[in-house]
Every structure is written in structure tokens, then in C-alpha cells.
Design an enzyme around this catalytic site. Structure first.
Site, PDB file in Angstrom:
ATOM      1  N   THR A  69     -25.283 -20.094  12.354  1.00  0.00           N
ATOM      2  CA  THR A  69     -24.063 -20.538  11.689  1.00  0.00           C
ATOM      3  C   THR A  69     -24.081 -20.077  10.232  1.00  0.00           C
ATOM      4  O   THR A  69     -24.918 -19.253   9.835  1.00  0.00           O
ATOM      5  CB  THR A  69     -23.898 -22.070  11.856  1.00  0.00           C
ATOM      6  N   LYS A  73     -23.769 -15.744  10.094  1.00  0.00           N
ATOM      7  CA  LYS A  73     -22.993 -15.197  11.212  1.00  0.00           C
ATOM      8  C   LYS A  73     -22.732 -13.687  11.099  1.00  0.00           C
ATOM      9  O   LYS A  73     -22.605 -13.007  12.105  1.00  0.00           O
ATOM     10  CB  LYS A  73     -21.663 -15.943  11.352  1.00  0.00           C
ATOM     11  N   ASP A 109     -17.480 -19.209  19.727  1.00  0.00           N
ATOM     12  CA  ASP A 109     -16.559 -20.166  19.089  1.00  0.00           C
ATOM     13  C   ASP A 109     -15.133 -19.993  19.628  1.00  0.00           C
ATOM     14  O   ASP A 109     -14.491 -20.945  20.051  1.00  0.00           O
ATOM     15  CB  ASP A 109     -16.511 -19.958  17.564  1.00  0.00           C
ATOM     16  N   GLY A 132      -5.420 -21.629   8.531  1.00  0.00           N
ATOM     17  CA  GLY A 132      -6.770 -21.253   8.121  1.00  0.00           C
ATOM     18  C   GLY A 132      -7.054 -19.803   8.456  1.00  0.00           C
ATOM     19  O   GLY A 132      -6.412 -19.207   9.345  1.00  0.00           O
ATOM     20  N   ALA A 133      -8.004 -19.231   7.696  1.00  0.00           N
ATOM     21  CA  ALA A 133      -8.348 -17.819   7.899  1.00  0.00           C
ATOM     22  C   ALA A 133      -9.846 -17.606   7.729  1.00  0.00           C
ATOM     23  O   ALA A 133     -10.300 -16.507   7.439  1.00  0.00           O
ATOM     24  CB  ALA A 133      -7.572 -16.948   6.903  1.00  0.00           C
ATOM     25  N   GLY A 134     -10.636 -18.687   7.928  1.00  0.00           N
ATOM     26  CA  GLY A 134     -12.094 -18.573   7.821  1.00  0.00           C
ATOM     27  C   GLY A 134     -12.702 -18.136   9.152  1.00  0.00           C
ATOM     28  O   GLY A 134     -12.022 -17.551  10.007  1.00  0.00           O
ATOM     29  N   ALA A 136     -13.748 -19.808  11.818  1.00  0.00           N
ATOM     30  CA  ALA A 136     -13.207 -20.375  13.059  1.00  0.00           C
ATOM     31  C   ALA A 136     -11.877 -19.716  13.405  1.00  0.00           C
ATOM     32  O   ALA A 136     -11.633 -19.349  14.564  1.00  0.00           O
ATOM     33  CB  ALA A 136     -13.038 -21.887  12.904  1.00  0.00           C
ATOM     34  N   GLY A 250     -11.502 -30.956  18.668  1.00  0.00           N
ATOM     35  CA  GLY A 250     -12.632 -30.074  18.353  1.00  0.00           C
ATOM     36  C   GLY A 250     -13.872 -30.346  19.187  1.00  0.00           C
ATOM     37  O   GLY A 250     -14.763 -29.506  19.278  1.00  0.00           O
TER      38      GLY A 250
END
Ligand code: NDP
Length: 284
Positions: A69, A73, A109, A132-134, A136, A250
Site C-alpha cells: 500500500t 504501490k 482494488d 476523487g483522483a487518487g 483508489a 467500502g
């Protein structure tokens, strides 16, 4: 005895929990026990400087694989022998699998998310909005594209990350994607079939944090998904349920990515109910 190695460098950041209560370890070991497998899933903290040696150690000690993680990654890729299709597109690995004498990087993921979505609707042809754009969001959007989603809108607070992900989707993954800067309460388009919160808003301890959205737009027929595993019953999940949406939390995604890792490493299918039960114990 075979070992599966999990280097959870920043568990508190990833799950909002101290390392001693690593929910993934608890879930995976419950699944091994239920199958009568004498396997272990260990949580090991590895510094960025130690990553190369750690992967060499995993090879030398015959580990069947490991999860990794934040912050490993992307950095782990140069120490591996190859990548699965989606991990290659994303440029990120969260699950390493020994195949023969090679260590291959996969990303479970997004696959875990797509599996959860398929229980409610076919991703093929779907119009999807992702908040979001991280990491995940990246994993989920690439897998949704590979599963045939028609169109993906990336809504993000920070413009650079949002545009970088949208370009990756359009140019590398050949998925029709648009970036929208997130300002104030976001109003999802009327054509959206699936809304996904892939930000960390709502993660323990900020359990009352509110995703800035126009909630009037959450209508029956819409699928609303939240990636936050702890607590799974986020404020967004609660409101979406009250408004009659179909909801994915989640915890389901976390179980599904664990199911995939289990299958990659052992070649067997775990019991997802045991894994859900283990997470319920950890998350209370
Ligand atoms: P990253 O740090 O890579 O990305 C975080 C994203 O959240 C960014 O897009 C960031 O926007 C956005 N964000 C954070 N705070 C806010 C805020 N207050 N308002 C608006 N946007 C915000 O994290 P990851 O993508 O790796 O993880 C995101 C979440 O997904 C975590 O909570 C993690 O627990 C969960 N997760 C769940 C999994 C599961 O199996 N259920 C698997 C993997 C992750 P910006 O770019 O503007 O900073």
C-alpha cells in the site's frame, strides 16, 4: 507453511486504524483458517529505502505473494518481473503474485470494486461519476473502463491530479473521460448511472465528514458507492440508502479485493461471509 506478506506502511492513513488492528490481516487469516489452510498473512512495515531489499527477501524466502500500500504501490514495480493488464495501465500494484519463479504485479482494488458493482448492475455501458483522483479512483476507473463503462467523469478538488487521471484514461486506457473541478456542492449529471466516492472523506476518525454534493440528485435507480471501509456506514451511504439508491459500501470492496488476492495466491476460493464477519469484528 507458506507465507503471504503484507507491507502496510501507512495503515493508519489507509484505513484509519493502528497497525496492531490491521483489518486486512485479520480478514485474510480468518479466511485461511476457514479453509483449513496453514497460511499466514503478516503485516510488515517497510521504509521506502528498504523496499528493494524487502522484495528480494520475499523472493528468497519463497513468499507466495504480498499486498502493498501507500507509499509502495508505484515504487514496487521496478522490483517485479512483470505486470497484469490493469496494473500496467494504472501504473500501480497492490497485490504481488508468485507465478513460477516470477513476481507479477496485479491490482485488485479496482477489480474488487467492479465485482461489487456487478452484484447490482453491469458496468458495461454505464455513465459513471467518480469523486476523487487518487489511487483508489485510478484503480476503479481503469477497471470500469476495461469492463466497458461508456463514460467516466472525474470530479476532483485538485486540478493536477484530476487532469492527470483523465489523460491517462483517455490516452492510455482509451476510456472516454472528462475532468470537472470540484467546487462547492457538486451536482451530478442527470445521465449518471453510478456515483462513486473514491476520496478519503468519511474515513475514521472523521466519521461525520460530509461529501459536498447536491443530495437532491441522489435518486432511485442510481447506484451510489463509497470506498471508505472504516466505518462502512458513512454519511453518504446512509443518505443514499434513505433516498432509495442502490448502495455499495467500502467493506464489500475490501472483501472482494481480499477474495481476489486469496485466489491468486492459493488457487482456492475463500468464503466471503467469513471475511465479512472478520471485518465486522474489527470495525465493530
Ligand atoms: P489518495 O490519497 O491517493 O487520494 C485521496 C483523494 O481524496 C484525492 O482525490 C483527494 O483530492 C481526495 N480528498 C481527500 N480529502 C478531500 C476533501 N476534504 N475534499 C475533497 N477531496 C478530498 O488516497 P486513495 O485514493 O489511495 O484512498 C482513498 C480512500 O479509498 C481511502 O479512504 C482508502 O481507505 C479507500 N480505499 C478503500 C479500499 C477498499 O478496498 N475499500 C481500497 C483502497 C482505498 P485532492 O487530489 O484534491 O487532494
Amino acid at each position: 507453511m507458506s507465507k503471504v506478506w503484507n507491507f502496510k506502511q501507512e495503515l493508519t492513513a489507509a484505513f484509519g486504524m493502528p497497525i496492531a488492528e490491521n483489518p486486512t490481516q485479520y480478514m485474510m487469516e480468518a479466511a485461511y483458517r476457514a479453509k483449513g489452510l496453514e497460511w499466514r498473512y503478516l503485516s510488515l512495515e517497510v521504509s521506502p529505502e528498504g523496499l528493494r531489499d524487502a522484495v528480494l527477501g520475499a523472493r528468497a524466502m519463497g513468499f507466495r505473494g504480498f499486498n502493498c500500500t501507500i507509499p509502495h504501490k508505484v515504487a514496487v514495480i521496478e522490483h517485479l518481473d512483470g505486470l497484469g493488464e490493469s496494473a500496467e495501465l494504472m501504473g500501480a500494484v497492490n497485490c504481488v503474485v508468485r507465478r513460477g519463479d516470477q513476481l507479477i504485479g496485479e491490482n485488485t482494488d479496482g477489480k474488487g470494486f467492479v465485482q461489487s458493482l456487478k452484484e447490482l448492475r453491469d458496468p458495461a455501458g454505464a455513465d459513471v461519476t467518480i469523486l476523487g483522483a487518487g489511487g483508489a479512483a485510478r484503480a476503479i476507473s481503469v477497471e470500469l473502463g476495461l469492463a466497458g463503462a461508456k463514460r467516466i467523469t472525474i470530479v476532483n478538488r485538485g486540478e493536477t491530479r484530476g487532469r492527470t487521471l483523465t489523460e491517462l484514461l483517455n490516452n492510455r486506457a482509451k476510456i472516454s473521460a472528462e475532468f470537472v473541478p470540484w467546487e462547492g456542492e457538486y451536482r451530478i449529471s442527470e445521465t449518471t448511472d453510478v456515483l462513486i466516492n473514491a476520496t478519503s472523506i468519511g474515513l475514521f476518525p472523521d466519521v461525520d465528514a460530509r461529501v459536498p454534493l447536491d443530495y437532491q440528485r441522489l435518486q432511485q435507480g442510481l447506484v451510489v458507492a463509497d470506498v471508505i471501509p472504516n466505518p462502512p456506514n458513512t454519511q453518504l451511504v446512509k443518505v443514499a440508502r434513505e433516498r432509495g439508491c442502490q448502495v455499495i459500501d467500502g467493506k464489500g470492496m475490501l472483501v472482494n479485493q481480499g477474495v481476489l488476492g486469496f485466489r491468486y495466491w492459493t488457487g482456492e476460493d475463500p468464503d466471503p461471509a467469513v471475511m465479512h464477519g472478520a471485518l465486522d469484528e474489527v470495525f465493530g
